[in-house]
Enzyme design. Structure first.
Site, short mmCIF file in Angstrom:
data_model
loop_
_atom_site.label_atom_id
_atom_site.label_comp_id
_atom_site.label_asym_id
_atom_site.label_seq_id
_atom_site.Cartn_x
_atom_site.Cartn_y
_atom_site.Cartn_z
N TYR A 219 -10.76 5.97 25.10
CA TYR A 219 -9.75 6.37 24.12
C TYR A 219 -10.38 6.47 22.74
O TYR A 219 -10.59 5.48 22.05
CB TYR A 219 -8.59 5.36 24.10
N LYS B 86 -11.17 -1.30 29.87
CA LYS B 86 -11.69 -0.66 31.08
C LYS B 86 -13.20 -0.61 31.06
O LYS B 86 -13.83 -0.66 30.00
CB LYS B 86 -11.07 0.72 31.23
N ASP C 22 -2.95 -2.39 26.44
CA ASP C 22 -3.99 -1.79 27.27
C ASP C 22 -4.78 -0.76 26.47
O ASP C 22 -4.21 0.08 25.78
CB ASP C 22 -3.37 -1.10 28.48
#
Length: 326
Positions: A53, A77, A48
């Site tokens: 990030y 995401k 993930d």
């Protein structure tokens, strides 16, 4: 249209990539590759990541590692767009290995479409199995506004449905930190999975009380992150322990002390029980762990696979630690 991505027994443990983007400390390219290789060697095939990030560095590093390999499931995401930053900070949103970009939220139709396209570019891969709507309805992020929800429900959800129906992505999900936003959106948009952090742990089982029956009714799989509630369920009730990213209160310290005492009576570490607890539910398809340190990863995987005596789970239930609110 192909079937949605469904997590199975091979994906019970997932590797979260915030750490390899330098969350809390600088992480080199070599360190990131080394810990990803360790995760792969330990049998992890569910990864993930997110644009958030390290402003794309996690996607970049993970994509490079997965390229040429097969048998993996990848989630990223949507909801944040990145733009070049000519004067980037040394540390961006806690990430010390960030790329020189800034970010803004955009849950609109066009924003979601661009977010997915940008992620494909950063990953350098031709498949995204799961696209989670990231941090919608989060008061800390400032996305708990009518405007943000309307962006998603008026256009973003349609974009995700189109991407899924055209096989660009496999499944649609939410990547959030609160039960409230799940309650608000279940039934309002197509949702296959929810990645929920910190709300189904030894200390906080609000997801079970408020969501589990709705998840079963809508056939939504749950991925649980934050199993240690930001630290205290790994370290125990030590001085300076954190709970939900803040110093633990005396009440929380006392509760953890009680749980730890029960665990020790059955010769089992608190962290072992904490990492295994979520996966005992039929609703939970995967447990997410994240680190940039090989030794920590190896310890987490060993604890996840350790045999915990049934008597310990019974003792925790008897003490009202788990299952008390069913």
């Amino acid at each position: 249209m192909k079937d949605r991505t469904v997590l199975n027994e091979n994906h019970k443990l997932a590797f979260g990539c915030s750490g390899i983007a330098g969350l809390y400390r600088q992480v080199s390219e070599l360190e990131a590759e080394t810990v990803l290789q360790a995760a792969w060697d330990l049998g992890i095939r569910h990864f993930d990541t997110a644009p958030h990030y390290g402003h794309g560095s996690a996607e970049h590093r993970l994509g490079r590692f997965l390229r040429g390999r097969s048998g993996w499931v990848l989630s990223t995401k949507v909801g944040r767009l990145l733009a070049p930053d000519l004067s980037p900070p040394a540390v961006a949103n806690g990430f010390h290995s960030a790329l020189p970009f800034s970010q803004r939220f955009d849950f609109s139709y066009d924003g979601i479409m661009r977010s997915v396209e940008d992620s494909f570019q950063r990953l350098g891969l031709n498949r995204i199995d799961i696209a989670y709507v990231h941090d919608i309805g989060d008061p800390d992020a400032g996305t708990n506004t009518h405007a943000h929800f309307q962006q998603l429900l008026d256009g973003g959800a349609r974009a995700l449905e189109e991407l899924k129906s055209s096989d660009v992505i496999g499944s649609v999900g939410l990547g959030v930190n609160t039960v409230e936003v799940c309650e608000r959106l279940i039934g309002k948009m197509p949702i296959d999975l929810i990645l929920l952090a910190g709300r189904y742990t030894l200390l906080d089982q609000s997801a079970e009380v408020r969501l589990f029956e709705r998840l079963r009714a809508h056939k939504i799989q749950l991925v649980i992150g934050g199993v240690y509630n930001s630290g205290i369920l790994a370290t125990g009730p030590v001085a300076g322990a954190n709970y939900d990213y803040a110093p633990a209160t005396p009440d929380i310290l006392a509760r953890v002390r009680e749980i730890e005492t029960i665990c020790h009576k059955h010769d089992t570490a608190l962290a072992t029980v904490a990492i295994q607890f979520p996966s005992r539910s039929d609703v939970v398809a995967s447990t997410l762990i994240g680190t940039a340190k090989v030794r920590s990863l190896e310890r987490n995987v060993a604890q996840f696979n350790e045999t915990v005596p049934d008597e310990l789970w019974s003792a925790l239930k008897g003490a009202g630690v788990i299952g008390a609110t069913k």
